[in-house]
Design an enzyme around this catalytic site. Structure first.
Site, PDB file in Angstrom:
ATOM      1  CE1 TYR A 116      -3.042  -3.049   0.470  1.00  0.00           C
ATOM      2  CE2 TYR A 116      -3.589  -2.270   2.663  1.00  0.00           C
ATOM      3  CZ  TYR A 116      -3.751  -3.181   1.646  1.00  0.00           C
ATOM      4  OH  TYR A 116      -4.652  -4.213   1.803  1.00  0.00           O
ATOM      5  CG  LEU A 127     -18.379  -0.945   4.138  1.00  0.00           C
ATOM      6  CD1 LEU A 127     -17.918   0.502   4.301  1.00  0.00           C
ATOM      7  CD2 LEU A 127     -19.668  -1.184   4.928  1.00  0.00           C
ATOM      8  CB  ILE A 133     -10.322  -4.034   8.021  1.00  0.00           C
ATOM      9  CG1 ILE A 133     -10.246  -5.081   6.869  1.00  0.00           C
ATOM     10  CG2 ILE A 133      -9.770  -4.654   9.298  1.00  0.00           C
ATOM     11  CD1 ILE A 133      -8.797  -5.427   6.463  1.00  0.00           C
TER      12      ILE A 133
HETATM   13  N1  LIG Z   1      -5.725  -8.513   1.942  1.00  0.00           N
HETATM   14  C1  LIG Z   1      -6.113  -8.053   0.781  1.00  0.00           C
HETATM   15  O1  LIG Z   1      -5.762  -8.581  -0.279  1.00  0.00           O
HETATM   16  C2  LIG Z   1      -6.984  -6.837   0.744  1.00  0.00           C
HETATM   17  C3  LIG Z   1      -7.617  -6.480  -0.462  1.00  0.00           C
HETATM   18  C4  LIG Z   1      -8.434  -5.352  -0.458  1.00  0.00           C
HETATM   19  C5  LIG Z   1      -8.607  -4.617   0.714  1.00  0.00           C
HETATM   20  N2  LIG Z   1      -7.963  -4.985   1.872  1.00  0.00           N
HETATM   21  C6  LIG Z   1      -8.124  -4.216   3.147  1.00  0.00           C
HETATM   22  O2  LIG Z   1      -9.504  -4.059   3.427  1.00  0.00           O
HETATM   23  C7  LIG Z   1      -9.811  -2.681   3.555  1.00  0.00           C
HETATM   24  C8  LIG Z   1     -11.246  -2.407   3.136  1.00  0.00           C
HETATM   25  O3  LIG Z   1     -11.486  -2.836   1.821  1.00  0.00           O
HETATM   26  P1  LIG Z   1     -11.763  -1.809   0.615  1.00  0.00           P
HETATM   27  O4  LIG Z   1     -11.015  -0.563   0.886  1.00  0.00           O
HETATM   28  O5  LIG Z   1     -11.489  -2.561  -0.636  1.00  0.00           O
HETATM   29  O6  LIG Z   1     -13.330  -1.617   0.582  1.00  0.00           O
HETATM   30  P2  LIG Z   1     -14.542  -1.215   1.560  1.00  0.00           P
HETATM   31  O7  LIG Z   1     -14.078  -0.852   2.916  1.00  0.00           O
HETATM   32  O8  LIG Z   1     -15.577  -2.267   1.386  1.00  0.00           O
HETATM   33  O9  LIG Z   1     -15.109   0.053   0.814  1.00  0.00           O
HETATM   34  C9  LIG Z   1     -14.420   1.269   0.740  1.00  0.00           C
HETATM   35  C10 LIG Z   1     -15.238   2.190  -0.150  1.00  0.00           C
HETATM   36  O10 LIG Z   1     -16.545   2.343   0.420  1.00  0.00           O
HETATM   37  C11 LIG Z   1     -16.816   3.710   0.686  1.00  0.00           C
HETATM   38  N3  LIG Z   1     -17.482   3.748   2.007  1.00  0.00           N
HETATM   39  C12 LIG Z   1     -16.905   3.717   3.239  1.00  0.00           C
HETATM   40  N4  LIG Z   1     -17.842   3.748   4.202  1.00  0.00           N
HETATM   41  C13 LIG Z   1     -19.038   3.779   3.571  1.00  0.00           C
HETATM   42  C14 LIG Z   1     -20.379   3.808   4.023  1.00  0.00           C
HETATM   43  N5  LIG Z   1     -20.690   3.818   5.320  1.00  0.00           N
HETATM   44  N6  LIG Z   1     -21.377   3.823   3.097  1.00  0.00           N
HETATM   45  C15 LIG Z   1     -21.084   3.807   1.772  1.00  0.00           C
HETATM   46  N7  LIG Z   1     -19.829   3.790   1.282  1.00  0.00           N
HETATM   47  C16 LIG Z   1     -18.814   3.765   2.169  1.00  0.00           C
HETATM   48  C17 LIG Z   1     -15.495   4.441   0.640  1.00  0.00           C
HETATM   49  O11 LIG Z   1     -15.644   5.708   0.069  1.00  0.00           O
HETATM   50  P3  LIG Z   1     -15.192   7.073   0.825  1.00  0.00           P
HETATM   51  O12 LIG Z   1     -13.707   6.963   1.033  1.00  0.00           O
HETATM   52  O13 LIG Z   1     -15.588   8.141  -0.124  1.00  0.00           O
HETATM   53  O14 LIG Z   1     -15.960   7.091   2.113  1.00  0.00           O
HETATM   54  C18 LIG Z   1     -14.656   3.558  -0.280  1.00  0.00           C
HETATM   55  O15 LIG Z   1     -14.842   3.960  -1.634  1.00  0.00           O
HETATM   56  C19 LIG Z   1      -8.738  -2.020   2.693  1.00  0.00           C
HETATM   57  O16 LIG Z   1      -8.621  -0.640   2.928  1.00  0.00           O
HETATM   58  C20 LIG Z   1      -7.516  -2.813   3.068  1.00  0.00           C
HETATM   59  O17 LIG Z   1      -6.998  -2.388   4.333  1.00  0.00           O
HETATM   60  C21 LIG Z   1      -7.167  -6.094   1.894  1.00  0.00           C
END
Ligand SMILES: NC(=O)c1ccc[n+]([C@@H]2O[C@H](COP(=O)([O-])OP(=O)(O)OC[C@H]3O[C@@H](n4cnc5c(N)ncnc54)[C@H](OP(=O)(O)O)[C@@H]3O)[C@@H](O)[C@H]2O)c1
Length: 277
Positions: free
Chosen positions: A50, A188, A226
């Site tokens: 990241y 989410l 997360i």
């Molecule tokens: N291990 C792996 O391979 C892997 C892969 C992917 C992700 N991850 C980890 O998992 C974390 C979360 O996954 P992610 O970032 O892919 O997706 P997520 O948390 O499911 O979604 C993030 C998105 O949702 C929006 N959001 C946040 N809160 C919201 C709400 N209450 N209502 C509507 N929309 C909302 C955010 O926009 P805004 O910023 O505009 O609020 C952002 O665009 C990552 O940050 C990372 O730390 C790990």
């Protein structure tokens, strides 16, 4: 926050709601990690790939929250799966963060080098105090079982994509059988839950948001989640899930949203296959 839920895995206490930092540029990562900790989050997720570990460490120091009150996870990138490279990255990550992480994960499974070499090196990192605990990420059930068979130390979590549009039943059962846990990434569904009518109905009936209902659905299953956001008000919204409980019927209605094409981030090596459900 004293009333947030946590899991105990292998004697370690892991707060069930963490703050994700994927795709947060260093400036946003530093600001949002500090804000999230001030809101009450006590679990932060980052990864070497990241490119924001130093900023995450700065955010933790800015927050004023004591290091020992925070669960901090980072990940070994797949280019560093040979023994020496893995130990080098573990040292680099700890130096960038300015802290020893609580959990060090293998980011994605890989056919080469042999899993035995990588798992042995991960254990070596733990034994050298480069992390407090170890685990995996994106491991299907077969590879998860094999990794634990090879690992003297418990793999305390398997961090995988999980949200209302995936079932994950086999992997959740596997984590239970191994005395491990599931951490849900993209909890989410990268924001897609905001447009879901079933989740929206439940949210409306309860005076909650779709994000809160979805995160509550995850933690109520005993899963770690997360979510990530670049907005302070959303970080606060996503954390406000400790004062309500979904009914069995509401839980089941959300489970019923799982579908075969629900996966959003499929970067699994072609040598492996996801579980069927
Ligand atoms: N291990 C792996 O391979 C892997 C892969 C992917 C992700 N991850 C980890 O998992 C974390 C979360 O996954 P992610 O970032 O892919 O997706 P997520 O948390 O499911 O979604 C993030 C998105 O949702 C929006 N959001 C946040 N809160 C919201 C709400 N209450 N209502 C509507 N929309 C909302 C955010 O926009 P805004 O910023 O505009 O609020 C952002 O665009 C990552 O940050 C990372 O730390 C790990």
């Amino acid at each position: 926050m004293s009333d947030q839920l946590s899991l105990t895995v292998d004697g370690l206490t892991i707060p069930q709601l963490g703050f994700g930092t994927w795709q947060l540029e260093p400036e946003d990562a530093r600001r949002m990690v500090a804000e999230a900790l001030r809101i009450g989050y006590r679990h932060i997720d980052t990864a070497w790939i990241y490119k924001n570990e130093a900023a995450v460490g700065d955010g933790i120091r800015d927050s004023g929250v004591a290091r020992e009150d925070i669960w901090l996870t980072t990940k070994i990138w797949t280019a560093h799966f040979e023994r020496d490279a893995l130990l080098r990255q573990a040292e680099e990550s700890a130096a960038s963060l300015g802290f020893t992480p609580d959990l060090l994960l293998l980011h994605w499974p890989k056919a080469k080098p042999a899993m035995s070499e990588t798992i042995a090196a991960l254990n070596e990192a733990k034994n050298q105090n480069l992390t407090r605990s170890i685990g995996v990420s994106n491991f299907p059930s077969g590879q998860f079982r094999e990794a634990q068979r090879l690992s003297p130390a418990r793999l305390v979590t398997n961090q995988v994509e999980y949200h209302p549009y995936l079932s994950l039943k086999t992997l959740r059962d596997t984590a239970d059988a191994l005395g491990s846990s599931i951490t849900a990434w993209s909890p989410l569904a990268q924001g897609k839950i905001a447009d879901d009518t079933v989740i929206g109905d439940i949210a409306q009936a309860r005076g909650r948001t779709a994000g809160q209902v979805t995160l509550r659905w995850l933690v109520q299953q005993g899963v770690i989640a997360i979510p990530r956001t670049a907005r302070i008000e959303r970080a606060a919204e996503n954390f406000a899930i400790w004062d309500f409980e979904l009914s069995d019927d509401e839980m089941a209605r959300i489970h019923a949203l799982a579908r075969a094409d629900g996966r959003l981030g499929d970067w699994l090596d072609k040598d492996f296959q996801w579980d069927q459900d």
